[in-house]
Design an enzyme around this catalytic site. Structure first.
Site, short mmCIF file in Angstrom:
data_model
loop_
_atom_site.label_atom_id
_atom_site.label_comp_id
_atom_site.label_asym_id
_atom_site.label_seq_id
_atom_site.Cartn_x
_atom_site.Cartn_y
_atom_site.Cartn_z
CG ASN A 257 -0.39 -0.15 2.54
OD1 ASN A 257 0.52 -0.93 2.75
ND2 ASN A 257 -0.91 0.60 3.49
CD GLU B 156 -5.31 -5.87 -1.01
OE1 GLU B 156 -4.63 -4.83 -0.91
OE2 GLU B 156 -6.19 -6.18 -0.18
CD GLU C 51 -1.55 5.01 4.69
OE1 GLU C 51 -2.17 4.08 5.22
OE2 GLU C 51 -1.03 5.93 5.36
CB CYS D 31 -8.65 -4.38 -3.24
SG CYS D 31 -7.32 -3.20 -2.96
CB CYS E 261 -5.02 -1.32 -1.63
SG CYS E 261 -6.26 -0.29 -0.87
CB CYS F 61 -10.58 -1.92 0.64
SG CYS F 61 -9.86 -1.40 -0.94
#
Length: 155
Positions: A60, A73, A62, A112, A71, A109
């Site tokens: 990830n 993934e 940010e 994702c 993210c 999430c």
């Protein structure tokens, strides 16, 4: 009429992981350590096993403007798609760490999950491995993560 959803999954003890899955986990952990997560302090790593045997990782990343980050993934799946556009994923493993250490179970999430579904639509359904310290939850079909998914057929 009331209906129920059943999501088949399997729990595998860590010690029963295959050598390939142990390598995926090692690489996902390494990726999580490279995460840029100064705001959430939640470090996620992902490893995608491609059908050619290549393992692609992501973490990830940010951003102070939260929607601008990405993210683990999606980082891994997008990189795999960009570098290996004709090679299907077979498995996606996800690990996560918070300030206390390894998270027992991490799930993708919503964004994702949508990307996971799109990748399955592009190629074929693949396995999702949600890896904790002592066990791994394995979904045989990634589409189980988003049973009422939006895809190209909805356009």
């Amino acid at each position: 009429m009331k209906k129920e959803l059943n999501i088949p999954y399997e729990i595998i003890p860590h010690e029963a992981l295959s050598p390939v899955r142990l390598e995926m986990e090692r690489l996902a952990i390494e990726a999580a350590r490279k995460a840029y997560a100064p705001y959430s302090r939640f470090h996620v790593g992902a490893a995608v096993l491609l059908e050619n045997g290549q393992i692609i990782t992501g973490s990830n990343q940010e951003n102070a403007a939260y929607p601008s980050g990405t993210c683990a993934e999606r980082t891994a799946l997008f990189y795999a798609g960009a570098q290996y556009p004709d090679v299907a994923p077979q498995e996606l493993m996800i690990v996560a760490f918070n300030q206390e250490g390894r998270v027992p179970l991490i799930t993708p999430c919503g964004s994702c999950r949508q990307v996971i579904i799109e990748t399955a639509t592009r190629f074929a359904p693949y396995k999702i491995l949600l890896a904790g310290q002592s066990e791994v939850l394995v979904l045989e079909d990634c589409r189980s993560l988003l049973p009422f998914a939006f895809d190209g057929s909805d356009l």
